[in-house]
Design a protein around this motif. Structure first.
Motif, PDB file in Angstrom:
ATOM      1  N   LEU A  30      -7.062  -7.754  -4.806  1.00 10.67           N
ATOM      2  CA  LEU A  30      -6.170  -8.358  -3.828  1.00 10.67           C
ATOM      3  C   LEU A  30      -5.752  -7.284  -2.834  1.00 10.67           C
ATOM      4  CD1 LEU A  30      -3.816 -10.309  -6.289  1.00 10.67           C
ATOM      5  CD2 LEU A  30      -5.863 -11.184  -5.123  1.00 10.67           C
ATOM      6  N   ALA A  31      -5.886  -7.568  -1.552  1.00 13.40           N
ATOM      7  CA  ALA A  31      -5.487  -6.630  -0.503  1.00 13.40           C
ATOM      8  C   ALA A  31      -4.377  -7.284   0.320  1.00 13.40           C
ATOM      9  CB  ALA A  31      -6.668  -6.260   0.381  1.00 13.40           C
ATOM     10  N   PHE A  32      -3.146  -6.818   0.154  1.00 12.94           N
ATOM     11  CA  PHE A  32      -2.015  -7.343   0.909  1.00 12.94           C
ATOM     12  C   PHE A  32      -1.917  -6.615   2.239  1.00 12.94           C
ATOM     13  CE2 PHE A  32      -1.003  -8.225  -3.516  1.00 12.94           C
ATOM     14  CZ  PHE A  32      -0.555  -9.542  -3.463  1.00 12.94           C
ATOM     15  N   VAL A  33      -1.762  -7.371   3.313  1.00 14.17           N
ATOM     16  CA  VAL A  33      -1.690  -6.804   4.658  1.00 14.17           C
ATOM     17  C   VAL A  33      -0.524  -7.453   5.390  1.00 14.17           C
ATOM     18  CG1 VAL A  33      -2.905  -6.507   6.853  1.00 14.17           C
ATOM     19  CG2 VAL A  33      -4.185  -6.420   4.718  1.00 14.17           C
ATOM     20  N   ASP A  34       0.205  -6.666   6.170  1.00 16.95           N
ATOM     21  CA  ASP A  34       1.288  -7.195   6.996  1.00 16.95           C
ATOM     22  C   ASP A  34       0.771  -7.565   8.384  1.00 16.95           C
ATOM     23  OD1 ASP A  34       3.149  -6.997   5.012  1.00 16.95           O
ATOM     24  OD2 ASP A  34       4.207  -5.273   5.846  1.00 16.95           O
ATOM     25  N   ALA A  35       1.510  -8.411   9.072  1.00 17.10           N
ATOM     26  CA  ALA A  35       1.072  -8.937  10.365  1.00 17.10           C
ATOM     27  C   ALA A  35       1.007  -7.881  11.451  1.00 17.10           C
ATOM     28  CB  ALA A  35       1.997 -10.069  10.805  1.00 17.10           C
ATOM     29  N   ASP A  36       1.714  -6.764  11.275  1.00 17.11           N
ATOM     30  CA  ASP A  36       1.711  -5.720  12.304  1.00 17.11           C
ATOM     31  C   ASP A  36       0.644  -4.662  12.073  1.00 17.11           C
ATOM     32  OD1 ASP A  36       2.865  -4.603  10.069  1.00 17.11           O
ATOM     33  OD2 ASP A  36       4.841  -4.319  10.967  1.00 17.11           O
TER      34      ASP A  36
ATOM     35  N   ALA B 247     -12.781   4.476  -7.030  1.00 18.27           N
ATOM     36  CA  ALA B 247     -13.067   5.901  -7.232  1.00 18.27           C
ATOM     37  C   ALA B 247     -11.880   6.600  -7.883  1.00 18.27           C
ATOM     38  CB  ALA B 247     -13.413   6.562  -5.908  1.00 18.27           C
ATOM     39  N   ALA B 248     -10.658   6.186  -7.531  1.00 22.43           N
ATOM     40  CA  ALA B 248      -9.452   6.783  -8.098  1.00 22.43           C
ATOM     41  C   ALA B 248      -9.145   6.248  -9.493  1.00 22.43           C
ATOM     42  CB  ALA B 248      -8.261   6.511  -7.180  1.00 22.43           C
ATOM     43  N   ARG B 249      -9.899   5.241  -9.928  1.00 22.09           N
ATOM     44  CA  ARG B 249      -9.648   4.576 -11.210  1.00 22.09           C
ATOM     45  C   ARG B 249      -8.194   4.110 -11.287  1.00 22.09           C
ATOM     46  NH1 ARG B 249     -12.917   8.511 -15.508  1.00 22.09           N
ATOM     47  NH2 ARG B 249     -14.970   8.307 -14.515  1.00 22.09           N
ATOM     48  N   ALA B 250      -7.755   3.571 -10.176  1.00 21.04           N
ATOM     49  CA  ALA B 250      -6.366   3.138 -10.065  1.00 21.04           C
ATOM     50  C   ALA B 250      -6.269   1.616 -10.153  1.00 21.04           C
ATOM     51  CB  ALA B 250      -5.769   3.618  -8.747  1.00 21.04           C
ATOM     52  N   THR B 251      -5.109   1.157 -10.547  1.00 18.70           N
ATOM     53  CA  THR B 251      -4.817  -0.270 -10.526  1.00 18.70           C
ATOM     54  C   THR B 251      -4.288  -0.669  -9.165  1.00 18.70           C
ATOM     55  OG1 THR B 251      -4.204  -0.120 -12.862  1.00 18.70           O
ATOM     56  CG2 THR B 251      -3.532  -2.119 -11.687  1.00 18.70           C
ATOM     57  N   LEU B 252      -3.538   0.230  -8.541  1.00 13.81           N
ATOM     58  CA  LEU B 252      -2.930  -0.035  -7.238  1.00 13.81           C
ATOM     59  C   LEU B 252      -3.167   1.157  -6.325  1.00 13.81           C
ATOM     60  CD1 LEU B 252       0.529  -1.576  -6.483  1.00 13.81           C
ATOM     61  CD2 LEU B 252      -0.009   0.672  -5.546  1.00 13.81           C
ATOM     62  N   LEU B 253      -3.593   0.866  -5.107  1.00 12.83           N
ATOM     63  CA  LEU B 253      -3.809   1.906  -4.094  1.00 12.83           C
ATOM     64  C   LEU B 253      -3.035   1.535  -2.836  1.00 12.83           C
ATOM     65  CD1 LEU B 253      -5.449   4.438  -3.023  1.00 12.83           C
ATOM     66  CD2 LEU B 253      -7.041   2.748  -2.072  1.00 12.83           C
ATOM     67  N   SER B 254      -2.296   2.504  -2.307  1.00 13.49           N
ATOM     68  CA  SER B 254      -1.569   2.301  -1.062  1.00 13.49           C
ATOM     69  C   SER B 254      -2.127   3.246   0.000  1.00 13.49           C
ATOM     70  CB  SER B 254      -0.075   2.570  -1.277  1.00 13.49           C
ATOM     71  OG  SER B 254       0.643   2.424  -0.078  1.00 13.49           O
ATOM     72  N   PRO B 255      -3.062   2.759   0.857  1.00 13.90           N
ATOM     73  CA  PRO B 255      -3.572   3.594   1.944  1.00 13.90           C
ATOM     74  C   PRO B 255      -2.654   3.447   3.166  1.00 13.90           C
ATOM     75  CG  PRO B 255      -4.977   1.672   1.584  1.00 13.90           C
ATOM     76  CD  PRO B 255      -3.717   1.461   0.810  1.00 13.90           C
ATOM     77  N   TYR B 256      -1.783   4.415   3.358  1.00 16.44           N
ATOM     78  CA  TYR B 256      -0.734   4.296   4.364  1.00 16.44           C
ATOM     79  C   TYR B 256      -1.316   4.309   5.772  1.00 16.44           C
ATOM     80  CZ  TYR B 256       4.233   4.181   5.204  1.00 16.44           C
ATOM     81  OH  TYR B 256       5.487   3.769   5.529  1.00 16.44           O
TER      82      TYR B 256
ATOM     83  N   PHE C 195      -0.227  -2.150   3.861  1.00 14.74           N
ATOM     84  CA  PHE C 195      -1.620  -2.269   3.451  1.00 14.74           C
ATOM     85  C   PHE C 195      -1.684  -1.775   2.018  1.00 14.74           C
ATOM     86  CE2 PHE C 195      -6.226  -0.629   4.276  1.00 14.74           C
ATOM     87  CZ  PHE C 195      -6.749  -1.790   3.716  1.00 14.74           C
ATOM     88  N   LEU C 196      -1.883  -2.694   1.087  1.00  9.13           N
ATOM     89  CA  LEU C 196      -1.777  -2.344  -0.324  1.00  9.13           C
ATOM     90  C   LEU C 196      -2.829  -3.118  -1.112  1.00  9.13           C
ATOM     91  CD1 LEU C 196       1.511  -1.906  -2.285  1.00  9.13           C
ATOM     92  CD2 LEU C 196      -0.292  -3.324  -3.254  1.00  9.13           C
ATOM     93  N   LEU C 197      -3.611  -2.396  -1.915  1.00  7.00           N
ATOM     94  CA  LEU C 197      -4.654  -3.017  -2.716  1.00  7.00           C
ATOM     95  C   LEU C 197      -4.312  -2.907  -4.195  1.00  7.00           C
ATOM     96  CD1 LEU C 197      -6.156  -1.655  -0.086  1.00  7.00           C
ATOM     97  CD2 LEU C 197      -8.172  -2.591  -1.222  1.00  7.00           C
TER      98      LEU C 197
END
Length: 375
Positions: A129-135, A152-161, A206-208
């Motif tokens: 799931l990739a959550f994205v804001d309108a801006d 690649a990070a073997r993460a459950t949640l990634l926040s690419p700022y 922007f949060l996956l």
């Protein structure tokens, strides 16, 4: 003079930590062509965004590199024709689904409820799931690159700022503090490795998140009443045994968060109280920030006037270290370094005022956002 030398040591350590975070530990997903085969859903909650959602939607529809992409949009009670804009931009693109949201029930804030509706009304076959804001406006391979980095990070949640766009003086004073604060005070490598929920950061623009890990953590239902639902979701993921990661997403996305000073002021006011928690903790943190980054240039001026060149030189060096930290942060996250960094002491003062205003309005139960109370 001893106090000034101690100040120099602390500032040198913090600026050094900013540099290490920015140059050694910060993940940087590339924006080049990459292909993802797993099913991904981009989730876009909207409330009264008719005047600015078009660039975001067009960037979502232009995504490449994800073979199985769904775009799910939720109109969360908009009164400005947001849904009509979505239909006009999307046309008959089969990848996009427009949902009509329902009002949040008691105990829920608007943003977590909108995100929860999107997540629970999305095809369960989706794995990310990739959550994205309108801006937010994404580059063509942004989703594919972010999913690749998540795995690649073997993460459950990634926040690419995203790269935060600044146009006004108020923007340049306040907005760069977002990246500067976590680069200066948050040990990124420890955050990724530690299971402690308190050691967490995330940005909801922007949060996956891995779908299975999201549900194990309780999703947005577990943060239903949280103003900072993004950070609280990251903590929920950690409590459920998942891993989180933060990345520089400036090559993948850009974000113009607020158009005017009142929007910026009110946007920070609604949530700063939740960042610090107890008012005493906020008072201590703001006082330390002012002593470390605002006091040095003031003391330097006073010392020069009093004929104390040694003190003036040391405090000017302290000021320079603070400016250097802002420059490192800006260059690491696609921000504007000069001449904005020179006004860093003023930025800290504005942050302190916004924090005071946040607690003041919360005490009087006057905090709201987009027509809904937030506390």
């Amino acid at each position: 003079m001893t106090a000034v030398l101690a100040l120099l040591v602390v500032l040198a350590a913090l600026t050094g930590h900013t540099w290490v975070n920015a140059t050694r530990w910060l993940r940087r997903p590339g924006a080049g062509p990459v292909e993802v085969t797993e099913p991904v859903a981009v989730l876009l909650p909207l409330r009264d965004e008719a005047d600015r959602v078009t660039p975001c939607l067009r960037s979502l529809l232009a995504q490449q590199g994800v073979r199985n992409l769904r775009i799910v949009v939720l109109d969360d009670g908009s009164g400005d024709g947001t849904a009509d804009v979505v239909r006009a931009v999307a046309g008959d693109d089969p990848r996009l689904t427009l949902l009509t949201g329902v009002a949040p029930p008691p105990g829920w804030l608007g943003k977590p409820h909108a995100c929860w509706q999107l997540a629970t009304r999305t095809d369960p076959a989706v794995t990310v799931l990739a959550f994205v804001d309108a801006d937010v406006v994404l580059t063509p391979y942004a989703v594919a690159a972010a999913v690749t980095e998540l795995r690649a990070a073997r993460a459950t949640l990634l926040s690419p700022y995203p790269r935060i766009l600044v146009r006004t003086a108020a923007d340049r004073l306040v907005q760069p503090l977002l990246q500067w604060l976590w680069l200066t005070f948050l040990p990124l490598r420890a955050m990724e490795r530690s299971p402690r929920p308190s050691l967490a950061a995330a940005g909801g623009q922007f949060l996956l998140v891995d779908q299975a890990g999201y549900l194990r953590a309780g999703g947005h239902a577990s943060v239903a009443d949280k103003v900072l639902e993004d950070i609280e979701l990251a903590r929920a993921v950690k409590r459920a045994g998942g891993r989180i990661a933060l990345a520089d997403g400036s090559a993948l996305a850009s974000c113009r968060m607020y158009e005017t000073w009142p929007q910026l002021r009110d946007g920070y006011t609604k949530s700063l109280w939740a960042s610090f928690g107890h008012p005493l903790a906020a008072a201590v943190v703001v006082t330390l920030l002012l002593l470390l980054w605002t006091a040095p240039p003031l003391v330097a001026v006073g010392a020069l006037a009093a004929g104390a060149p040694a003190v003036a030189g040391a405090t000017l060096a302290a000021y320079a270290l603070g400016v250097a930290g802002r420059v490192v942060s800006a260059r690491a996250t696609g921000g504007r370094a000069w001449p904005d960094a020179l006004a860093h002491p003023v930025s800290v003062v504005v942050l302190g005022w916004l924090t005071l205003r946040s607690y003041h309005l919360r005490k009087r139960r006057r905090l709201s956002w987009r027509g809904r109370p937030v506390s």
